[in-house]
Design a protein around this motif. Structure first.
Motif, short mmCIF file in Angstrom:
data_model
loop_
_atom_site.label_atom_id
_atom_site.label_comp_id
_atom_site.label_asym_id
_atom_site.label_seq_id
_atom_site.Cartn_x
_atom_site.Cartn_y
_atom_site.Cartn_z
N VAL A 21 1.04 -1.10 0.05
CA VAL A 21 -0.70 0.07 -0.13
C VAL A 21 0.52 1.54 0.36
CG1 VAL A 21 -1.76 1.20 1.27
CG2 VAL A 21 -1.91 -1.23 1.20
N GLY A 22 2.18 0.79 0.37
CA GLY A 22 3.13 2.12 0.40
C GLY A 22 2.98 3.12 1.27
N VAL A 23 2.01 2.32 2.77
CA VAL A 23 1.65 2.91 4.05
C VAL A 23 2.66 3.33 5.40
CG1 VAL A 23 -0.01 3.41 5.47
CG2 VAL A 23 -0.64 3.23 3.21
N LYS A 24 3.48 3.64 5.85
CA LYS A 24 4.30 3.93 6.74
C LYS A 24 3.51 4.75 8.25
CE LYS A 24 8.40 5.01 4.33
NZ LYS A 24 9.58 6.37 4.29
N ALA A 25 2.51 3.71 8.77
CA ALA A 25 1.61 3.87 9.55
C ALA A 25 2.06 3.65 11.01
CB ALA A 25 0.21 2.89 9.43
N ALA A 26 1.35 4.00 11.84
CA ALA A 26 1.93 3.71 13.68
C ALA A 26 1.57 2.44 13.75
CB ALA A 26 1.33 5.07 14.59
N PHE A 27 2.24 2.14 14.67
CA PHE A 27 1.39 0.98 15.24
C PHE A 27 0.72 1.16 15.74
CE2 PHE A 27 6.28 0.25 15.69
CZ PHE A 27 6.64 -0.97 14.69
N ALA A 28 0.04 -0.27 16.07
CA ALA A 28 -1.73 -0.39 16.18
C ALA A 28 -1.49 0.04 18.03
CB ALA A 28 -1.89 -2.17 16.19
N GLN A 29 -2.82 0.44 18.45
CA GLN A 29 -2.91 0.76 19.65
C GLN A 29 -3.94 0.03 20.41
OE1 GLN A 29 -1.75 4.25 21.16
NE2 GLN A 29 -0.94 3.87 18.98
N GLU A 30 -2.96 -0.51 21.68
CA GLU A 30 -3.27 -1.52 22.46
C GLU A 30 -4.21 -1.84 22.90
OE1 GLU A 30 0.56 -3.08 24.25
OE2 GLU A 30 1.59 -4.17 23.12
N ASN A 31 -4.74 -0.30 23.52
CA ASN A 31 -6.02 -0.30 24.11
C ASN A 31 -7.19 -0.01 23.43
OD1 ASN A 31 -5.44 1.95 23.02
ND2 ASN A 31 -5.44 3.70 24.77
N GLU A 32 -7.68 -0.18 22.06
CA GLU A 32 -8.41 0.24 21.01
C GLU A 32 -9.16 -1.49 20.81
OE1 GLU A 32 -10.13 1.50 17.81
OE2 GLU A 32 -8.89 2.15 18.83
N ASN A 33 -10.18 -0.83 21.60
CA ASN A 33 -11.60 -1.98 21.20
C ASN A 33 -11.20 -3.37 20.13
OD1 ASN A 33 -13.71 -3.69 21.44
ND2 ASN A 33 -15.46 -1.94 21.99
N PRO A 34 -10.96 -4.21 20.71
CA PRO A 34 -10.63 -4.78 19.60
C PRO A 34 -11.98 -5.90 19.22
CG PRO A 34 -10.87 -6.41 21.93
CD PRO A 34 -10.89 -4.65 22.22
N LEU A 35 -13.01 -5.73 19.73
CA LEU A 35 -13.79 -5.46 18.65
C LEU A 35 -14.26 -5.08 17.62
CD1 LEU A 35 -16.98 -7.37 18.10
CD2 LEU A 35 -18.33 -5.72 19.10
N PHE A 36 -13.07 -3.73 17.89
CA PHE A 36 -13.47 -2.56 16.37
C PHE A 36 -12.07 -2.24 15.85
CE2 PHE A 36 -16.49 -0.65 19.14
CZ PHE A 36 -17.94 -0.99 18.23
N SER A 37 -11.00 -3.46 15.91
CA SER A 37 -9.78 -3.54 15.74
C SER A 37 -9.44 -5.31 14.75
CB SER A 37 -8.68 -3.76 16.40
OG SER A 37 -9.28 -2.81 17.28
#
Length: 366
Positions: A13-29
């Motif tokens: 994709v060519g995306v240099k994204a940040a790392f996933a946030q561990e506190n994100e609701n896993p149902l929306f992840s």
């Protein structure tokens, strides 16, 4: 909605994204990967997503590199379409997508989620390999639906695992407080006249069921193997004078230019205006299944397609039509017949009567 991309997909994709946030609701992840179905392809052709809370899988096939510029839109639409394809209450789906919000692409850094999406990709590849020839150009964003019924997280016994589909249903109903299923459905009675008796299957299907999926349902409940051509003739009473003939591919139009290609058409376009459908399978043996609309259920609240009742054993493939089946059945009912041994070897596991499992009401999962 947070979607964590594997390294392969992020680079594509060519995306240099940040790392996933561990506190994100896993149902929306979700965790997403780009994988290859066919060994002879030079590049990947399927996007696979796995929900981090339920391990529910969504897969999109075929996806070329040029399509990745619309990745966020494509993935969000695929999640919605897969849930709807599995007949989950549209109100639940709409609420979930609203609460999930816009897509945020991040980098995956979880080994466990990476393993989940890799395993899901392998299972989806097997499904695509069985269903498609790998040559025709096509696009489908619901190919991951079937594997959600497979148990995961199994260490020793099946009881330790769970089905992602049920986990997602439980999570969504708890999230929204709405019933899991609520849709218009048709109860159909399908009859195959075999002269000596009639094989009847009563089924409940969504009103918006496609003809391709209806074909798959009928193949399942009548124990056919999907070896031969088929069509549907929609009529008001005289099956030999159909109002509309629905066919599976363009080659069939060469024999009937007035026929309609089934792609994009659903049962609700013709029922309940028309009451009868003739489903013919195997133009050689000519198995004619007369389908009647038994009732319209406006607010069906259970999973479907559903087999309500099964009466009468069905013939094995390539037995020679009704006449051939009558002769075959007579032989199979008489072990003293000189042809019995040969016919038994040919028919393999066929039995004259339905087993208890075959008669049991059950969900038909396609």
């Amino acid at each position: 909605m947070q979607i964590a991309l594997t390294k392969k997909l992020a680079e594509a994709v060519g995306v240099k994204a940040a790392f996933a946030q561990e506190n994100e609701n896993p149902l929306f992840s979700w965790t997403a990967n780009w994988t290859k179905v066919w060994d002879n392809r030079r590049t990947e052709d399927m996007i696979v997503l796995v929900n981090n809370a339920t391990r529910f899988t969504v897969a999109i096939y075929q996806v070329k590199k040029k399509d990745l510029k619309n990745l966020e839109v494509m993935m969000k639409k695929a999640i919605s379409n897969t849930l709807l394809f599995m007949n989950i209450n549209p109100e639940i789906v709409e609420e979930y997508m609203r609460l999930a919000g816009d897509v945020e692409l991040v980098q995956n850094r979880g080994r466990q989620t990476a393993a989940w999406v890799s395993k899901a990709g392998l299972e989806c590849s097997f499904y695509v390999g069985r269903e498609y020839n790998g040559i025709e150009k096509m696009f489908c964003d619901t190919v991951g639906s079937l594997i959600n019924y497979n148990h995961v997280n199994i260490t020793k016994t099946r009881d330790e695992g769970f089905a992602p589909y049920q986990e997602m249903i439980n999570a969504l109903t708890e999230l929204t407080g709405k019933p899991a299923y609520k849709y218009r459905a048709f109860e159909l009675s399908a009859t195959l006249n075999l002269d000596v008796y009639k094989a009847v299957r009563r089924i409940i299907v969504p009103a918006n069921l496609s003809f391709e999926r209806l074909h798959n349902v009928l193949q399942t409940v009548f124990n056919w193997k999907n070896y031969h051509l088929y069509d549907f003739a929609i009529h008001q009473g005289d099956k030999y004078d159909p109002a509309i003939r629905v066919v599976p591919n363009r080659e069939c139009l060469e024999y009937d230019e007035n026929a309609v290609l089934m792609e994009g058409h659903t049962l609700s376009e013709f029922l309940p205006e028309y009451k009868h459908i003739l489903y013919t399978y195997d133009m050689g043996d000519n198995w004619e299944h007369e389908i009647e609309l038994a009732q319209v259920i406006e607010d069906y609240d259970k999973e479907s397609p559903f087999l309500v009742e099964a009466i009468g054993q069905t013939p094995p493939e390539d037995v020679g039509g009704v006449g051939g089946y009558v002769n075959f059945r007579e032989i199979m009912l008489d072990p003293r017949n000189p042809e019995y041994k040969e016919m038994k070897e040919w028919a393999r596991f066929w039995t004259p009567e339905l087993s208890d499992w075959e008669k049991r009401p059950r969900v038909i999962r396609l």
